[in-house]
Design a protein around this motif. Sequence first.
Motif, short mmCIF file in Angstrom:
data_model
loop_
_atom_site.label_atom_id
_atom_site.label_comp_id
_atom_site.label_asym_id
_atom_site.label_seq_id
_atom_site.Cartn_x
_atom_site.Cartn_y
_atom_site.Cartn_z
N MET A 148 -7.89 0.67 5.95
CA MET A 148 -8.06 -0.79 5.92
C MET A 148 -6.69 -1.47 5.92
O MET A 148 -6.48 -2.48 6.60
N SER A 149 -5.77 -0.88 5.19
CA SER A 149 -4.43 -1.45 5.14
C SER A 149 -3.78 -1.38 6.53
O SER A 149 -3.16 -2.35 6.98
N ILE A 158 -11.34 4.67 -6.23
CA ILE A 158 -10.94 4.01 -4.98
C ILE A 158 -11.01 5.02 -3.85
O ILE A 158 -10.45 6.12 -3.96
N THR A 186 -8.03 -10.01 -4.64
CA THR A 186 -9.34 -9.37 -4.47
C THR A 186 -9.27 -7.89 -4.82
O THR A 186 -8.18 -7.33 -4.99
N ARG A 187 -10.43 -7.26 -4.87
CA ARG A 187 -10.49 -5.83 -5.16
C ARG A 187 -9.69 -5.04 -4.13
O ARG A 187 -8.98 -4.10 -4.47
N VAL A 188 -9.82 -5.48 -2.86
CA VAL A 188 -9.15 -4.75 -1.78
C VAL A 188 -7.63 -4.71 -2.02
O VAL A 188 -7.01 -3.65 -1.99
N LEU A 206 -5.34 -12.02 -0.43
CA LEU A 206 -5.84 -10.64 -0.38
C LEU A 206 -5.60 -9.93 -1.70
O LEU A 206 -6.42 -9.13 -2.16
N THR A 219 0.82 -1.21 0.00
CA THR A 219 0.00 0.00 0.00
C THR A 219 0.86 1.26 0.00
O THR A 219 0.35 2.36 -0.16
N TYR A 277 -9.34 2.74 2.10
CA TYR A 277 -8.36 1.69 1.82
C TYR A 277 -7.07 1.86 2.60
O TYR A 277 -6.43 0.90 3.00
#
Lengths: 409, 347
Positions: B223-224, B215, B194-196, B191, B68, B220
């Motif tokens: 979330m990361s 996004i 996936t979209r995430v 992971l 990320t 996100y």
Amino acid sequence: MTMRNRTSELFLGVASGLLLGLMTAGSAIADDPEEAEVGVEADVEDAIVIGGSIPMTGVFAFAGLQFNDGFRDFVQWINEEHGGVQGRKFRYVGQDTGYDPDQSVGVFRRITSREDVHFYFGDSTAFSQTINSALNRQDILMTGASFASELNNPEEYPLQFLLGPDYSEQVGVLLEYIANEDPGARVAFVYSDTEFGRDPINASVERAEDLGLTVAETIVTPPGAADISSAALEHRRARPDYTIFHGYILSPIPDFIERSRQMGMETRFMGTYYTMDQGIIDEMGDAADGFMGVMPYRYYYDEEADDYPIMRTIREMNDEYRATTYIQAWLVGMLLKEIVNATLEAGDELTGTNMRRALDSLEDIDTGGVIGVPVTFRGNSIPVGRIYRADVEAGRMVPVSDWIDLTEE
Amino acid sequence: MRIGSPKETYAADESLFRTRTQWVWFGILLLSLALYPFVANLYWLFLACLICINIISATGLNILTGYTGQVSLGQAAFMGVGAYTVAWLDNNATTPFILNLLAAGVMTTLVGLVAGLPSLRVKGLYLAIATIAASFILQFVFINWESVTRGTRGINIQPPQLFGMEFDNPDTFYWLVVPVTVLMVILAANLFRTRVGRAFIAVRDRDISASVLGINLPLYKLMSFAIASFYAGIAGGFYAYFFGSINPESFPLLMSIFFLAAIIVGGLGTILGSILGAVFMTLTPELLRYGVDVLEPFVQDASALLSPVRTLVFGLLIVGFLLFEPHGLAEIWRRVRRFFHLWPFRN
């Protein structure tokens, strides 16, 4: 292939060759511990093995290297001069931990999986706490570099003991001295914000009050702090007669003393065991003059050293000054000698539990002069110490009190 | 592209293992892991457990930093949160160890979410400093919230128990930590199917473009942070159980740097990099001990003399990898694999 690629390949070749080579050589050695040649007398069968997680690098290396030398010399002396204890020779296996508790545990696992270890030496409080359950499980007796009050609890730490007074008791010896010399004096505590620094403070504040002293201030400094100006100002406001440092080796004590002198304060500075080595005189020079502190052992150059066999041996084996941590390792050896002797005389095997039982049964242990009085364990510690003062002109620490035994009250 | 792997469907394109050979190798890996305790002594099992704990934490950090692009120096402090959660539950509740471990993950996730808030406004070095601040704050809490952490005296943790068995030694603990590590690594690898996960990579590569693509950056990024913290929490929980005692000094800033170094040496933005990095950083100093052993017969007092050299060699190896293999050990692994694809038919 470009130049960069070639260099890269060369580096990888060398790096992987090195690691693979070490792994192969290492596993060959691990299969044959006789070849490991750790410590002296590697070929002796039935040897009593002293294992050690020793901080030979890192912030505590100054002590670790002395411990290492002390164990090596003790083992050499006891094997050569006495043939061990009851015919059983000693062997010392110590490895570097970098003063990192994780590595200390790794070294413990490494040594105990290769050797039948009878006794162990640990390098920190964190290690002593962490390894406690493994000691109980593997039935190994241990001591170490830590004097943490937390460890002075035979119920929680049945297979560990301390090599002198715990930190609270060390400050207790200082307070006892102050209360005798200067009843009702004002005392300030300056300590680092670490497990080491905080250890004795609460108990010592209570003890000072019990002894009729006034606690002028308790001043905490951040770990590794270089700037102590605000602490120095706090100290000045408190105007103590005595200032006790704890939780430092040296820095920031010199700076603190210098500032206090500049501010015209007339307070006497004191320290605990790890502050009290020769370094304070060698590095602080004139500013160290009059610095006092508690020391559970005799110094290398003690005036009476030659009257006592072990101190004499230490001086014979070493032409130059040896640090108190070196002498501390000899104390381990002397205690172990007595413990092993008592255990074997009782016809017991050298397990941790048996050795602990032997230790508890011993009274008035003769340390060969390392500690000035015969010692008996109280709990997990030896609550005995002596006050020394830095005499800069003479370039050494001189005793200003007799040996103070906290149990004699 | 790999020969014999035509990727005829989207599922095939996304799958973790594309060929039967890869499945076989994975099976061999699992089998080796299962057989390892029967051949290794306690010392090597101790190292295996420690490596697993470090892999979990490094994988978490790699999701945050490698995938990320959010640099964090708070991973050790987050592990501390997990460790203290386990310690507190162990001493004050009778909950089973699995629940304690999950609670450690959840608690650290919550703390990580708060610590990740600065990432919404700052990035790069500024974010690194912000996470250092979080690390100091947590350290302060560990020292001063004495009723929970017992302050600087530290806190003891009883070994985990499951089905009446006590996992109090590396030979038993291994059976707890290895399956969880395998699971967490597989979860992390999944992971990024996936979209995430793809969104994380988009944020790393160019956050403005990612935002334009729809996004939700704050969501996100947080979330990361949450996922990385969850991993740190689980690693911290295991750490507490494994060592049986923790104090505020168990999780220094240096430990965060250790994890950052592990993922850089291993390979940023690759799951394999986290594993190889954690293995390298944990194992190399130990392997270098053998160097001391080997030289012991020839050098008097080798332990004392050579230990500093050992530290130096470890440092030089890290610098060497950064210079000569900036993509990390994972890249070397890929090159080795590429070489063997066509071996021996390629010169």
